[in-house]
Design a protein around this motif. Structure first.
Motif, mmCIF file in Angstrom:
data_model
loop_
_atom_site.group_PDB
_atom_site.id
_atom_site.type_symbol
_atom_site.label_atom_id
_atom_site.label_comp_id
_atom_site.label_asym_id
_atom_site.label_seq_id
_atom_site.Cartn_x
_atom_site.Cartn_y
_atom_site.Cartn_z
ATOM 1 N N ASP A 193 -10.609 12.184 -25.257
ATOM 2 C CA ASP A 193 -9.245 12.015 -25.346
ATOM 3 C C ASP A 193 -8.311 12.716 -24.851
ATOM 4 N N PHE A 194 -8.618 14.045 -24.911
ATOM 5 C CA PHE A 194 -7.597 15.200 -24.094
ATOM 6 C C PHE A 194 -8.414 16.147 -23.247
ATOM 7 N N ALA A 195 -8.537 15.588 -21.993
ATOM 8 C CA ALA A 195 -9.227 16.395 -20.991
ATOM 9 C C ALA A 195 -8.843 17.802 -20.937
ATOM 10 N N LEU A 196 -7.692 18.323 -21.335
ATOM 11 C CA LEU A 196 -7.319 19.779 -21.224
ATOM 12 C C LEU A 196 -7.781 20.482 -22.523
ATOM 13 N N ARG A 197 -8.516 20.062 -23.228
ATOM 14 C CA ARG A 197 -8.821 20.580 -24.703
ATOM 15 C C ARG A 197 -9.004 22.129 -24.587
ATOM 16 N N ALA A 198 -10.017 22.182 -23.414
ATOM 17 C CA ALA A 198 -10.737 23.755 -23.659
ATOM 18 C C ALA A 198 -9.588 24.709 -23.041
ATOM 19 N N GLN A 199 -8.356 24.329 -22.241
ATOM 20 C CA GLN A 199 -7.490 25.221 -22.058
ATOM 21 C C GLN A 199 -6.733 25.864 -23.292
ATOM 22 N N PHE A 200 -6.450 24.971 -24.283
ATOM 23 C CA PHE A 200 -5.819 25.335 -25.485
ATOM 24 C C PHE A 200 -6.793 25.946 -26.355
ATOM 25 N N VAL A 201 -8.059 25.622 -26.450
ATOM 26 C CA VAL A 201 -9.015 26.325 -27.189
ATOM 27 C C VAL A 201 -9.010 28.074 -26.597
ATOM 28 N N GLU A 202 -8.811 27.988 -25.341
ATOM 29 C CA GLU A 202 -8.869 29.596 -24.805
ATOM 30 C C GLU A 202 -7.522 30.228 -25.006
ATOM 31 N N LEU A 203 -6.561 29.425 -25.057
ATOM 32 C CA LEU A 203 -5.233 30.289 -25.558
ATOM 33 C C LEU A 203 -5.206 30.651 -26.991
ATOM 34 N N LYS A 204 -5.969 30.147 -27.895
ATOM 35 C CA LYS A 204 -6.224 30.533 -29.168
ATOM 36 C C LYS A 204 -7.344 31.809 -29.172
ATOM 37 N N ALA A 205 -8.009 31.554 -28.333
ATOM 38 C CA ALA A 205 -9.308 32.552 -28.404
ATOM 39 C C ALA A 205 -8.763 34.060 -27.747
ATOM 40 N N THR A 206 -7.696 33.909 -26.806
ATOM 41 C CA THR A 206 -7.383 35.015 -26.090
ATOM 42 C C THR A 206 -6.064 35.571 -26.790
ATOM 43 N N GLY A 207 -5.438 35.103 -27.863
ATOM 44 C CA GLY A 207 -4.243 35.608 -28.466
ATOM 45 C C GLY A 207 -3.365 35.066 -27.659
ATOM 46 N N ALA A 208 -3.116 34.387 -27.065
ATOM 47 C CA ALA A 208 -1.847 33.764 -26.083
ATOM 48 C C ALA A 208 -1.015 32.989 -26.625
ATOM 49 N N LEU A 209 -1.098 32.395 -27.869
ATOM 50 C CA LEU A 209 -0.101 31.876 -28.809
ATOM 51 C C LEU A 209 0.582 32.830 -29.532
ATOM 52 N N ALA A 210 1.965 32.379 -29.459
ATOM 53 C CA ALA A 210 2.878 33.265 -30.181
ATOM 54 C C ALA A 210 3.161 32.829 -31.495
ATOM 55 N N SER A 211 3.501 33.766 -32.745
ATOM 56 C CA SER A 211 3.787 33.619 -33.976
ATOM 57 C C SER A 211 4.887 32.618 -34.267
ATOM 58 N N PRO A 212 5.016 31.638 -35.143
ATOM 59 C CA PRO A 212 5.949 30.945 -35.520
ATOM 60 C C PRO A 212 7.224 31.884 -35.962
ATOM 61 N N GLU A 213 6.915 33.128 -36.575
ATOM 62 C CA GLU A 213 8.039 33.627 -36.977
ATOM 63 C C GLU A 213 8.766 34.545 -35.710
ATOM 64 N N GLU A 214 7.958 34.965 -34.929
ATOM 65 C CA GLU A 214 8.657 35.573 -33.759
ATOM 66 C C GLU A 214 9.346 34.422 -32.986
ATOM 67 N N VAL A 215 8.753 33.204 -32.707
ATOM 68 C CA VAL A 215 9.655 32.279 -31.928
ATOM 69 C C VAL A 215 10.867 31.823 -32.711
ATOM 70 N N GLY A 216 10.426 31.629 -33.759
ATOM 71 C CA GLY A 216 11.777 31.231 -34.861
ATOM 72 C C GLY A 216 12.737 32.220 -34.909
ATOM 73 N N ALA A 217 12.842 33.560 -34.850
ATOM 74 C CA ALA A 217 13.605 34.594 -34.663
ATOM 75 C C ALA A 217 14.492 34.234 -33.640
ATOM 76 N N LYS A 218 13.657 34.347 -32.297
ATOM 77 C CA LYS A 218 14.276 34.136 -31.034
ATOM 78 C C LYS A 218 14.991 32.971 -30.903
ATOM 79 N N ILE A 219 14.565 31.890 -31.496
ATOM 80 C CA ILE A 219 15.231 30.603 -31.474
ATOM 81 C C ILE A 219 16.669 30.795 -32.208
ATOM 82 N N VAL A 220 16.797 31.404 -33.319
ATOM 83 C CA VAL A 220 17.941 31.601 -34.197
ATOM 84 C C VAL A 220 18.961 32.452 -33.488
ATOM 85 N N GLU A 221 18.402 33.611 -32.795
ATOM 86 C CA GLU A 221 19.290 34.441 -32.209
ATOM 87 C C GLU A 221 19.845 33.641 -31.059
#
Length: 239
Positions: A193-221
């Motif tokens: 269903d999603f041919a790019l799934r492996a790319q998103f698995v890698e993002l999680k495995a390599t710590g490339a995903l930003a935290s919701p708290e960090e991004v939330g603070a940047k958005i509010v700023e």
């Protein structure tokens, strides 16, 4: 008094945004199917399924939004709620899943934007934020519905800019890739269903995903800062 309405406030990026707003002295009205635990002062919560158009209309008819905004010197609406499903190529998406995605991601956001504009006319500084996505600006296989709904928010923001409503600024803002439940849903999808799934698995495995708290603070700023609304289609990573 500073007031903000946040949809999908109880989880993920919405919770990060809400925490940052409360820390910045905002009174927050959160709209979500579930409650956010651990916050009390400054936060009002409404249990509301934004996929139910009748429930949203009934809530708006009750006047709670207008009452919340009364006395505000500045007001924000952050349309954050969204769903990524259905994730599948055309022909395997399903009518119910398509309809719910369009309702949550587009219809509810546009309805709330209209209600916010109508009830905040006495507020000198009012700001409207659509949480969009890079998927609204670049097509991805398996995400045709999600891409279309986010592109709709971008174009809606461009149209509202042309209305030139007094005191109203708007942006459609992409938040980048964040470690939320949406990412878990993406990783749990089959490669069929999603041919790019492996790319998103890698993002999680390599710590490339930003935290919701960090991004939330940047958005509010950003959305409370002087540069908000200068550009309409934006990305928090470059804003």
């Amino acid at each position: 008094m500073k007031k903000a309405i946040v949809t999908g406030h109880s989880k993920g990026l919405g919770a990060g945004i809400t925490a940052a707003l409360l820390a910045d002295g905002y009174n927050v009205l959160g709209l979500s199917r579930s409650a956010l635990p651990g916050f009390e002062a400054g936060l009002e919560q409404v249990a509301l399924d934004l996929g139910d158009v009748d429930a949203l209309a009934a809530w708006l008819d009750g006047g709670e939004l207008e009452s919340f905004l009364e006395g505000a010197e500045s007001a924000l609406l952050i349309n954050n709620a969204g769903i990524v499903e259905p994730i599948a190529p055309l022909g395997r998406q399903g009518s119910a899943a398509i309809a719910r995605a369009v309702t949550v991601n587009v219809s509810a956001a546009l309805v709330l934007a209209d209600a916010f504009a109508a009830t905040s006319t006495n507020v000198a500084d009012r700001r409207l934020v659509h949480i969009s996505s890079g998927a609204g600006r670049h097509a991805y296989t398996g995400w045709s519905v999600y891409c279309a709904t986010k592109a709709a928010l971008d174009h809606h923001a461009n149209g509202v800019r042309q209305d030139a409503l007094p005191g109203l600024k708007i942006e459609s803002l992409a938040p980048g890739v964040i470690d939320t439940g949406m990412q878990s849903t993406i990783r749990g999808t089959s490669e069929e269903d999603f041919a790019l799934r492996a790319q998103f698995v890698e993002l999680k495995a390599t710590g490339a995903l930003a935290s919701p708290e960090e991004v939330g603070a940047k958005i509010v700023e950003h959305v409370t800062g002087k540069n908000f609304g200068v550009e309409i289609i934006t990305d928090i990573r470059t804003a």
